[in-house]
Motif scaffolding. Structure first.
Motif: not given
Lengths: 425, 425, 425
Positions: C110, C121-124
């Motif tokens: 993050x 913020x990946x994959x959220x």
């Protein structure tokens, strides 16, 4: 200081999908409850059978203040006892592992046989009844060579479901004919739940585990569909088709491989066999087998990695050539022991069939990297500015499953206590 | 957390003849009470006069958080003060032993004379009354050179009975003309009561103290009559007759030797002179004197061993050639300081009259062995499976006497508190 | 265990003119309150601007469990954030000082920009709102290069009075054009208030600081008029006249020098410029400048020593050639961090313009000597025999001012709490 009613409040207001509130990671009173309700009432993983292969072999396990003595008898059965003399309470066996005849207390020589019966106690006089002073027993269960104990009077019965599901997965790896090649003990500076949460996702792997990720696919542990472009979509499809091909091949050889998720059981667990990339043989830096002597009856080295995760305290990786198995035990609110054991075939010879550095490198590095992440999460979670943050539903569902299981256990405990309270009125 | 009423309950339900319940060995609150009711209200042994032979010699003693300064004055009297400046509370003397003129605080130079009167305090102005700022005193009593202190306002009066009984036993060993040959400080990882219990029996000696038992008879510390056969009965009789012969001989030379047991006094104690086996001279590996220069007026080396045990915190062994004296002080619920001092005649020369290794070997080894037993008993007693076990009435009566005395002290305390409470209503 | 009402009682019965009662120096609960009411609600000194001279420079500060990240932005402003990721709470920056682009969490990547906004913020997933997950901010204020932070929601407004009064004193020393020559961290084994009390008087200097007192007058820090004789009176008058002469000279050069005392403000402070004796240039063993490159626009080396003391946690000494600045942070009831920073002109070259040993010797020695005094005061204050002793009105008025300020802060807190309680009814 958290009273039981404070803790009950924290349990009941836990927000689904988010990390736990700070006290769960630091309160001594919550750790006490974790010991009492989680570690003393559930099946916990503590050792592997190859640690005590012969009659008289003995292994001790420390679960908080409880020391348990595992002893293989002349009948090859493994028995478990509380490791404390019935005279003046001295700890009986102080080493992690040793080989003994009878169990003799060093203090005044009181002697117990392999069934825990007191057979000698000098100077106690004619009125003394030895039969009332035997060792106290502990539940013990080996699942295909993985030893679980339960400290409760009544152990959860669904261990049988775990045994029934897991034995077909595990049996081909033939733990009974393995030997311990190496053991490491690492003390992580964090709460045991942070250690477990860290284990239950690979969202952090890419940025932190350069060795571990060598044979892993970026898609093996979840991803957000919203972040897909054409190229990534093609890669995902390629990966999923590879998984399908491998699973079909392995199942045909009698190796169950499909994911099996029982994480909401009291004795919660999950398993799956995942392909390994590149050479595809094992969890090593070159992705080839670390030990030339394959396990069990295996002739094919490319069997991927079978993972087995259990609540509350273990995970295990089984390859064609070696096994790595982990147990987690709390040492304090912010101190946790991670015990890692590497197993190879009992006839594999060091420096001939396997090299210890090569065998242990990936997980030794990964453990140290994880310990650092757990340390940062521990410190951060204790800052007044910390508040529970959101888990990714794509990459952190098993973290949520762990927290969910944990909160459910405490919730059930409070419900039972309350019911008992009402019944008593 | 143990409240006073929890502790009172534990005290009142103590089972005679058995080891204490676990909290007595681990609860910080019970240790606080031990400090307050046992160590701060009873006479405790802290030093020997040869540690401060000359005027100005000063020894400090740490009893939990209380530091006491022992000072020999120009009149050769030993006085005891609280080791804390009346200005801003700095500790006055930080070393275990030193020699001083006046007592000068390092912080701002406040200066006290040997009576504890404040005689210098700069910059305090005209209105300041020095006479209100003298050092606070502590009770001190030397019995034949063994220094006892009492931190209470009113010290138990029966120290006089101990002095009256013990002085005839101790005087011939002439401590005043001894010097300190060696001192050791060992920190045992156990509760102070486990250290004391360990000292109060020799049931464990055979299996654990190969050096200590060289000059000891297997029958000197009790045995079960039920385990007697013909051969052992003969040995016992032989031993008892030897004791009788020796006692008769020693009493004839003016050495009181008979057992004298006052273990249930407030200032509880017990003494006896026991024969030594083999060469029979001293507590050394070859059972011969460690120091050629005998103590006091002794000309006969074969005087056995006079032992002197006190509640709550000491034991002492007096031979013809040397003295070994032990004080026990709690450092925490599971940490205890054992201070051992070896005394020889003040005119004995090292390497000429005595060899330090030979003098100290037996008790240095025995202390380390006991520390290990105490550690195992401490860990064991904290396991949930621990429950109080039975003392042997034949070999552990003095362990029971110690526990009994200890429980009685706390019981009396609660009774007094309660009465005071009722009177106050 | 001290309850809030115990603490309130201790606060309200504090005797003016005397040291505090023992629990103020040892109670974990009082330390908790100190953290909550003193260190989390007041302006505390934590760093100097030369520690982070360039954009991207970042310094972290640990105030008890709160970690604060100071970051200089591209606009040269210094911002302060809570150093904890909004995802799973990992600590973001673990080093004391580093240089960064964005703020990236090591755990799952993050990423926050220099304003603390979450920018990656990946994959959220699609539903996740980054704007709700920015870093939490902390108040920060630089006074002529000395960085103060306040952790409270509303920071005390009278920091502006301190800025207004102090900037004319401090500005000529031109901290912005200084560099850090050396930093030391010393852990004192005492309560933070004993560290502060020790700093607030020089009654102890004569007997304990042989290096520090070289350029100091014995009359610079108070004295009792009752102890004056003819010779001393003459010396005092000589000293006071020297102060007057120097102050007049310095004020004429634009250097405010008169004492200015605001110790009873919420943001309490005091300053004064004192002559130095002998060569009179600096706080070194030979009393000459340690650095040839004078600070700011100075051409005259003989500018005495400007001291600046703040409640609750700092003091600073400014000379013509270098600055020494101290921050105090509690680490536990009996453990305190003293951080000392030596500043010289940023163009001064080590071994050419200044020698590090010479620069740091006096305060390195003084710090160690003070640590020893604090340790003795800590141990002493915990002895049952300790009772609050009298401060000298002549040499310890600023110790009293510190205690008074401290007690007033807690008293105000209890008054506010009580009022809130009554209002709530």
């Amino acid at each position: 200081m958290h009273s039981l009613s404070d803790i009950q409040k924290l349990v009941s207001r836990r927000q689904k999908g988010k990390s736990l509130e700070a006290p769960f990671y630091s309160s001594p009173e919550i750790l006490d409850l974790d010991i009492k309700e989680i570690f003393s009432k559930h099946w916990i993983f503590v050792a592997v059978e190859p640690e005590l292969p012969e009659p008289g072999d003995c292994v001790t396990v420390e679960v908080d203040k409880t020391s348990v003595l595992l002893l293989r008898g002349d009948d090859m059965e493994i028995r478990a006892f509380h490791n404390v003399c019935r005279h003046r309470g001295a700890k009986l066996i102080d080493e992690r592992a040793t080989t003994i005849g009878n169990i003799v207390c060093r203090y005044h020589g009181w002697t117990y046989n392999e069934d825990g019966d007191l057979i000698l106690a000098e100077h106690m006089g004619a009125g003394f009844d030895k039969s009332c002073h035997g060792l106290k027993t502990v539940h013990v269960r080996s699942i295909a060579g993985l030893i679980f104990i339960c400290l409760a009077k009544d152990a959860p019965a669904d261990i049988e479901e775990m045994a029934r599901v897991m034995e077909p997965y595990l049996a081909p790896h033939d733990i009974a004919n393995c030997k311990v090649a190496h053991t490491s003990e690492l003390i992580e500076e964090g709460n045991w739940k942070l250690t477990m949460e860290n284990n239950r996702e690979c969202y952090h792997c890419d940025g932190n585990h350069p060795q571990l990720t060598v044979p892993l696919s970026a898609f093996g542990f979840g991803f957000s569909p919203d972040e897909m472009d054409q190229r990534r979509s093609e890669e995902v499809n390629k990966y999923l088709s590879a998984v399908h091909t491998d699973h079909t091949r392995w199942e045909a050889c009698g190796l169950p491989s499909a994911e099996s998720d029982h994480l909401s059981n009291i004795t919660g667990f999950r398993t799956m066999r995942l392909p390994l990339m590149r050479a595809g043989e094992s969890h090593t830096l070159d992705t080839k087998v670390a030990s030339k002597k394959l396990l069990g009856q295996f002739t094919d080295a490319k069997l991927g990695g079978l993972s087995f995760w259990t609540h509350p305290n273990s995970w295990h990786h089984f390859m064609s050539d070696h096994i790595v198995t982990f147990s987690v035990l709390p040492l304090g609110p912010d101190k946790t022991l991670v015990r890692t054991t590497w197993l190879v075939h009992k006839n594999a010879h060091e420096n001939e069939d396997y090299n210890l550095d090569n065998l242990t490198h990936v997980w030794n590095m990964t453990n140290v990297q994880d310990a650092e992440l757990v340390r940062l999460a521990q410190i951060g979670s204790q800052q007044p500015a910390y508040e529970p943050g959101p888990y990714s539903t794509f990459t952190e569902p098993h973290v949520e499953a762990f927290c969910d299981w944990y909160i459910k256990r405490l919730d059930d405990h409070f419900a039972t206590t309350q019911k008992a309270g009402i019944a008593a009125e």
